[in-house]
Design a protein around this motif. Structure first.
Motif, mmCIF file in Angstrom:
data_model
loop_
_atom_site.group_PDB
_atom_site.id
_atom_site.type_symbol
_atom_site.label_atom_id
_atom_site.label_comp_id
_atom_site.label_asym_id
_atom_site.label_seq_id
_atom_site.Cartn_x
_atom_site.Cartn_y
_atom_site.Cartn_z
ATOM 1 N N GLY A 64 -23.786 38.534 17.225
ATOM 2 C CA GLY A 64 -22.393 38.917 17.024
ATOM 3 C C GLY A 64 -21.657 38.996 18.342
ATOM 4 N N PRO A 65 -20.398 38.581 18.360
ATOM 5 C CA PRO A 65 -19.626 38.672 19.598
ATOM 6 C C PRO A 65 -19.197 40.101 19.895
ATOM 7 C CG PRO A 65 -18.218 37.922 17.826
ATOM 8 C CD PRO A 65 -19.616 38.009 17.259
ATOM 9 N N ASP A 66 -18.901 40.333 21.145
ATOM 10 C CA ASP A 66 -18.310 41.580 21.611
ATOM 11 C C ASP A 66 -16.794 41.374 21.498
ATOM 12 O OD1 ASP A 66 -17.395 43.759 23.066
ATOM 13 O OD2 ASP A 66 -18.127 43.021 24.988
ATOM 14 N N PHE A 67 -16.133 42.207 20.705
ATOM 15 C CA PHE A 67 -14.695 42.064 20.487
ATOM 16 C C PHE A 67 -13.904 42.853 21.509
ATOM 17 C CE2 PHE A 67 -16.214 40.691 16.440
ATOM 18 C CZ PHE A 67 -15.239 39.859 15.931
ATOM 19 N N LYS A 68 -13.003 42.171 22.180
ATOM 20 C CA LYS A 68 -12.060 42.819 23.085
ATOM 21 C C LYS A 68 -10.787 43.126 22.285
ATOM 22 C CE LYS A 68 -14.908 42.254 26.426
ATOM 23 N NZ LYS A 68 -15.857 43.331 26.640
ATOM 24 N N GLU A 69 -9.965 44.017 22.800
ATOM 25 C CA GLU A 69 -8.749 44.403 22.081
ATOM 26 C C GLU A 69 -7.860 43.194 21.777
ATOM 27 O OE1 GLU A 69 -8.172 47.328 20.558
ATOM 28 O OE2 GLU A 69 -10.164 47.848 21.320
ATOM 29 N N ALA A 70 -7.753 42.276 22.738
ATOM 30 C CA ALA A 70 -6.923 41.080 22.520
ATOM 31 C C ALA A 70 -7.461 40.248 21.356
ATOM 32 C CB ALA A 70 -6.858 40.239 23.789
ATOM 33 N N TYR A 90 -14.355 45.182 9.296
ATOM 34 C CA TYR A 90 -15.302 44.253 9.914
ATOM 35 C C TYR A 90 -16.119 44.792 11.084
ATOM 36 C CZ TYR A 90 -12.798 40.682 7.261
ATOM 37 O OH TYR A 90 -12.245 39.941 6.255
ATOM 38 N N LEU A 91 -15.642 45.816 11.768
ATOM 39 C CA LEU A 91 -16.255 46.194 13.035
ATOM 40 C C LEU A 91 -16.909 47.569 13.024
ATOM 41 C CD1 LEU A 91 -13.475 44.918 15.484
ATOM 42 C CD2 LEU A 91 -15.433 43.658 14.557
ATOM 43 N N ARG A 92 -17.779 47.738 13.989
ATOM 44 C CA ARG A 92 -18.404 49.029 14.285
ATOM 45 C C ARG A 92 -18.566 49.103 15.801
ATOM 46 N NH1 ARG A 92 -23.749 48.571 15.842
ATOM 47 N NH2 ARG A 92 -24.706 46.557 15.381
ATOM 48 N N VAL A 93 -18.822 50.292 16.303
ATOM 49 C CA VAL A 93 -19.083 50.465 17.728
ATOM 50 C C VAL A 93 -20.594 50.560 17.901
ATOM 51 C CG1 VAL A 93 -18.715 51.946 19.736
ATOM 52 C CG2 VAL A 93 -16.861 51.623 18.079
ATOM 53 N N ASP A 94 -21.144 49.708 18.769
ATOM 54 C CA ASP A 94 -22.599 49.697 18.963
ATOM 55 C C ASP A 94 -23.040 50.735 19.984
ATOM 56 O OD1 ASP A 94 -22.136 48.600 21.501
ATOM 57 O OD2 ASP A 94 -22.996 46.641 21.016
ATOM 58 N N GLU A 95 -24.319 50.727 20.292
ATOM 59 C CA GLU A 95 -24.913 51.720 21.196
ATOM 60 C C GLU A 95 -24.373 51.621 22.622
ATOM 61 O OE1 GLU A 95 -27.278 48.044 20.727
ATOM 62 O OE2 GLU A 95 -26.670 49.546 19.275
ATOM 63 N N ASP A 96 -23.797 50.474 22.985
ATOM 64 C CA ASP A 96 -23.211 50.308 24.318
ATOM 65 C C ASP A 96 -21.721 50.616 24.340
ATOM 66 O OD1 ASP A 96 -25.677 49.391 25.397
ATOM 67 O OD2 ASP A 96 -25.255 47.359 24.672
ATOM 68 N N GLY A 97 -21.182 50.998 23.186
ATOM 69 C CA GLY A 97 -19.760 51.301 23.103
ATOM 70 C C GLY A 97 -18.887 50.076 22.856
ATOM 71 N N ASP A 98 -19.520 48.935 22.561
ATOM 72 C CA ASP A 98 -18.779 47.701 22.296
ATOM 73 C C ASP A 98 -18.439 47.590 20.815
ATOM 74 O OD1 ASP A 98 -19.008 46.817 24.975
ATOM 75 O OD2 ASP A 98 -21.008 45.989 24.568
#
Length: 165
Positions: A64-70, A90-98
């Motif tokens: 899965g990609p890391d989603f940036k705000e843009a 669609y999204l969640r925050v992973d263990e790295d905060g991404d």
């Protein structure tokens, strides 16, 4: 006509050559030719003339990609959704905060293995597998990891190694 890429075969090859490739990539910073960026671009282009990602889509099925705000804002707008609704759906925050997909495969991967939001896909998807990046030796860890999922990355390292020997 679509052909099938044998993901398991490439994963096995990548695992078998992981130490060799890691050692080779580790030498690039000190022993690379001055025109390494040009060479890597040429090899990247060769590989992607030979490999059609749409016959694989393993990255879309497993990574899965890391989603940036843009990315989030652009995709939400394209889907005519509020940013908050897109994130909730669609999204969640992973263990790295991404911010990442809640689950894989990518919810925007069509049954034909084509991206249904290709025009607005996340930057991480556009850049993957990063084999056309300048100063490739700066991301050796990522290249080694990507070989396990992306046949094009494996082919890239193999061809680069042959070219520089």
């Amino acid at each position: 006509m679509k052909y099938t890429i044998d993901i398991e075969h490439y994963r096995d090859l990548a695992q078998q050559k992981q130490k060799e490739h890691k050692k080779f990539l580790g030498t690039l910073k000190k022993k690379s030719p001055k025109n390494l960026d040009k060479i890597t671009r040429e090899i990247h282009n060769e590989v992607f003339r030979d490999i059609d990602c749409t016959t694989c889509a393993n990255c879309c099925k497993t990574l899965g990609p890391d989603f940036k705000e843009a990315d989030i804002e652009r995709i939400a707008k394209y889907l005519r959704m509020k940013v908050s609704d897109f994130e909730t759906k669609y999204l969640r925050v992973d263990e790295d905060g991404d911010k990442v997909f809640q689950s894989m495969p990518c919810p925007f991967l069509g049954s034909d293995d084509l991206c249904t939001i290709y025009e607005v896909r996340p930057k991480a998807c556009r850049d993957f597998p990063h084999t056309d990046r300048k100063k490739i030796y700066q991301i050796n860890h990522l290249t080694i990891q990507n070989e396990l999922y992306c046949p094009a990355t494996y082919e890239f390292v193999e061809r680069l190694q042959k070219r520089l020997k």
